[in-house]
Design a protein around this motif. Structure first.
Motif, mmCIF file in Angstrom:
data_model
loop_
_atom_site.group_PDB
_atom_site.id
_atom_site.type_symbol
_atom_site.label_atom_id
_atom_site.label_comp_id
_atom_site.label_asym_id
_atom_site.label_seq_id
_atom_site.Cartn_x
_atom_site.Cartn_y
_atom_site.Cartn_z
ATOM 1 N N ALA A 20 6.100 -18.130 5.084
ATOM 2 C CA ALA A 20 6.618 -18.384 3.735
ATOM 3 C C ALA A 20 5.534 -18.910 2.798
ATOM 4 C CB ALA A 20 7.785 -19.364 3.807
ATOM 5 N N SER A 21 4.690 -19.817 3.287
ATOM 6 C CA SER A 21 3.668 -20.388 2.395
ATOM 7 C C SER A 21 2.578 -19.366 2.063
ATOM 8 C CB SER A 21 3.064 -21.669 2.982
ATOM 9 O OG SER A 21 2.347 -21.413 4.172
ATOM 10 N N LEU A 22 2.223 -18.518 3.018
ATOM 11 C CA LEU A 22 1.242 -17.473 2.732
ATOM 12 C C LEU A 22 1.830 -16.463 1.747
ATOM 13 C CD1 LEU A 22 -1.479 -16.118 3.101
ATOM 14 C CD2 LEU A 22 -0.578 -15.007 5.163
ATOM 15 N N ALA A 23 3.076 -16.088 1.970
ATOM 16 C CA ALA A 23 3.740 -15.149 1.059
ATOM 17 C C ALA A 23 3.783 -15.720 -0.359
ATOM 18 C CB ALA A 23 5.153 -14.846 1.561
ATOM 19 N N ALA A 24 4.133 -16.983 -0.484
ATOM 20 C CA ALA A 24 4.186 -17.615 -1.809
ATOM 21 C C ALA A 24 2.811 -17.663 -2.454
ATOM 22 C CB ALA A 24 4.765 -19.025 -1.689
ATOM 23 N N ALA A 25 1.788 -17.900 -1.658
ATOM 24 C CA ALA A 25 0.419 -17.994 -2.184
ATOM 25 C C ALA A 25 -0.069 -16.670 -2.766
ATOM 26 C CB ALA A 25 -0.538 -18.467 -1.086
ATOM 27 N N GLY A 27 2.196 -14.171 -3.728
ATOM 28 C CA GLY A 27 3.215 -13.621 -4.616
ATOM 29 C C GLY A 27 4.060 -12.500 -4.048
ATOM 30 N N VAL A 28 4.320 -12.550 -2.742
ATOM 31 C CA VAL A 28 5.201 -11.563 -2.113
ATOM 32 C C VAL A 28 6.303 -12.300 -1.352
ATOM 33 C CG1 VAL A 28 3.387 -9.816 -1.901
ATOM 34 C CG2 VAL A 28 3.801 -11.382 0.000
ATOM 35 N N SER A 29 7.261 -11.562 -0.814
ATOM 36 C CA SER A 29 8.318 -12.195 -0.031
ATOM 37 C C SER A 29 7.816 -12.489 1.386
ATOM 38 C CB SER A 29 9.547 -11.286 0.042
ATOM 39 O OG SER A 29 9.278 -10.157 0.847
ATOM 40 N N ARG A 30 8.480 -13.412 2.055
ATOM 41 C CA ARG A 30 8.137 -13.737 3.434
ATOM 42 C C ARG A 30 8.282 -12.511 4.318
ATOM 43 N NH1 ARG A 30 9.739 -14.433 8.127
ATOM 44 N NH2 ARG A 30 11.949 -14.720 8.138
#
Length: 112
Positions: A20-25, A27-30
């Protein structure tokens, strides 16, 4: 580590990111990160470049397992540019993205 998914899972955890944190970083979904780690979907190069920029890793290593895990300055600059392009375009509609792609292709053809 014989797949992109295995390498991504390894380095993501090594760098202290959750899916989740990588996805947020970037700008994509988990789900995008999950699908990449499980080798369910083919990665888009813009997503790969964004991941490599955030994690500060070599794109060739992530994609094919070739080379060093850490990236060099040339790769870093390219990743920064592609990451900025991704940030600028991530909220565009499909039609807007297709228009932008046509513009880039026309520019590339003209510059040749």
């Amino acid at each position: 580590m014989n797949s992109l998914g295995a390498r991504l899972n390894y380095i993501r955890k090594n760098k202290g990111y959750t899916q989740a944190s990588l996805a947020a970083a970037i700008g994509v979904s988990r789900g995008v990160i999950y699908n990449l780690e499980k080798n369910i979907s083919e990665p888009q190069m813009i997503v790969i470049n964004a991941i490599c920029n955030i994690l500060k890793i070599n794109k060739d290593w992530l994609v094919s397992g070739i080379g060093n895990m850490d990236y060099n300055n040339e790769t870093s600059e390219s990743s920064k540019i592609l990451n900025e392009l991704f940030e600028i375009t991530k909220d565009l509609s499909d039609n807007e993205l297709l228009y932008l792609l046509d513009v880039i292709r026309a520019l590339k053809k003209r510059l040749r």
